[in-house]
Enzyme design. Structure first.
Site, short mmCIF file in Angstrom:
data_model
loop_
_atom_site.label_atom_id
_atom_site.label_comp_id
_atom_site.label_asym_id
_atom_site.label_seq_id
_atom_site.Cartn_x
_atom_site.Cartn_y
_atom_site.Cartn_z
N ARG A 269 -34.56 -13.09 17.28
CA ARG A 269 -34.31 -12.17 18.63
C ARG A 269 -33.29 -11.26 18.37
O ARG A 269 -32.29 -11.31 17.48
CB ARG A 269 -33.82 -13.32 19.56
N GLU A 298 -34.95 -4.67 25.42
CA GLU A 298 -36.42 -4.47 25.43
C GLU A 298 -37.13 -4.30 26.47
O GLU A 298 -36.69 -4.87 27.71
CB GLU A 298 -37.24 -5.72 24.67
N HIS A 317 -41.99 -5.97 19.61
CA HIS A 317 -42.32 -7.27 19.85
C HIS A 317 -43.75 -7.89 19.83
O HIS A 317 -44.01 -8.63 20.48
CB HIS A 317 -41.42 -7.94 20.94
#
Length: 358
Positions: A269, A298, A317
């Site tokens: 993460r 994000e 991602h």
């Protein structure tokens, strides 16, 4: 913890709350039709952006009639496939599902979402997609390492220029690969690294009693020896969950301890890395190259220097997302459904430890 043994004689209602391909819905529905009512209402879910998309297009809105159906399904649900989206009134979808006893998520790193939803102290069982993404994330890791070692950018530039000149690249064999986070992803990365002839080391979790042989690495460093490990590291792979203990773990001191010229891959993460410190390390060459699938914010803001850095691979991602993803999650869900219906909660896979958040 509530389980199926406390249910009455009616069917348990399984509500599939995020987009799922019809063949997988059919697989779930065929599992125990006499004991499960599987609800999948495609009109209430946004169109897919790509295969195995669990969110759908932005800006999707249900009509008033569709919202009523959505809330009715949630109110009846005992089991959820994934966390439901925000309701039209801005409230969490889960707030409209008072009888939910178990949620099968479509991601592995859901600890922070569970905490934000106030589920840590609840009786709601959470199972994750842990293990499903190990292969794809290991492949992204070695895409990064091989791109750097084999000088892919140089080859592309030479090809574009129609220029032929021999050059010297590098190899992975003999390099030290360090893994922080030796769950399913970290262990897969370690296994592939050893196949390439790399020396593979890992950082032990605090209090862990596992050995290097059990994990599948050449050396296991105690949790308080991270900087010692980093000093030997040619390639650092982060695969840890985001918890209070791991937030900001790789900061300026860690980058200073890292062997100069190392490669970093983050498939954990974004919050486990101090992004400003990483950018400085990439600019100075302390980190020679990075493959980043996750970021502190994000989507990655358009003004982030990371977009334009020649020594960075930016993945939105998406490195874990492959065409087989939902099939694999469905297999986990069906296994867990059988266990749940049989009252064998202890045999369910990927049960989230809500105290550790992973």
């Amino acid at each position: 913890m509530n389980d199926s043994s406390s249910a009455d004689s009616r069917s348990l209602v399984v509500f599939i709350a995020t987009p799922l391909e019809p063949e997988h819905v059919a697989t779930i529905g065929s599992l125990a039709p006499d004991r499960l009512e599987v609800v999948y209402d495609a009109e209430l879910l946004p169109p897919l952006r790509y295969t195995a998309d669990h969110k759908g297009i932005d800006g999707f809105a249900r009509t008033s009639e569709q919202e009523d159906r959505w809330l009715t399904h949630l109110a009846r649900a005992h089991i959820l496939w994934d966390f439901p989206s925000i309701a039209a009134d801005g409230s969490e979808g889960l707030a409209h599902a008072p009888d939910v006893r178990w949620i099968q998520t479509t991601s592995a790193g859901v600890g922070q979402r569970v905490k934000a939803l106030g589920l840590v102290d609840s009786d709601v069982l959470i199972t994750t997609a842990s293990g499903v993404h190990a292969g794809p994330l290991a492949e992204f890791t070695f895409l990064t390492l091989l791109s750097h070692a084999k000088r892919q950018d140089h080859m592309r530039a030479e090809q574009a220029a129609h220029h032929w000149e021999r050059f010297c690249g590098d190899e992975l064999e003999g390099k030290t690969l360090a893994v922080i986070g030796v769950g399913s992803v970290g262990r897969r990365v370690a296994a592939v690294g050893r196949a390439f002839g790399m020396r593979v080391v890992a950082l032990a979790s605090p209090g862990s009693e596992r050995t290097a042989d059990e994990i599948g690495v050449d050396e296991l460093f105690a949790s308080d020896r991270m900087h010692d490990m980093l000093g030997e590291t040619d390639a650092l792979v982060l695969a840890i969950p985001h918890t209070p203990d791991t937030e900001g773990l790789i900061g300026r001191e860690a980058f200073e301890a890292l062997k100069p010229g190392a490669v970093l891959v983050n498939v954990a993460r974004g919050q486990v890395v101090d992004e400003a410190a990483l950018i400085d390390a990439l600019r100075s060459g302390q980190v020679a190259f990075a493959g980043l699938d996750v970021f502190a914010v994000e989507p990655l803001p358009s003004g982030s220097p990371l977009w334009d850095m020649p020594n960075v691979i930016v993945s939105a991602h998406s490195s874990s997302t492959v065409a087989s993803e939902n099939r694999k999650i469905t297999e986990i869900f069906c296994h867990n459904l059988r266990c749940y219906l049989d009252g064998r909660v202890e045999d369910m896979q990927n049960v989230l430890d809500k105290t550790r958040l992973y």
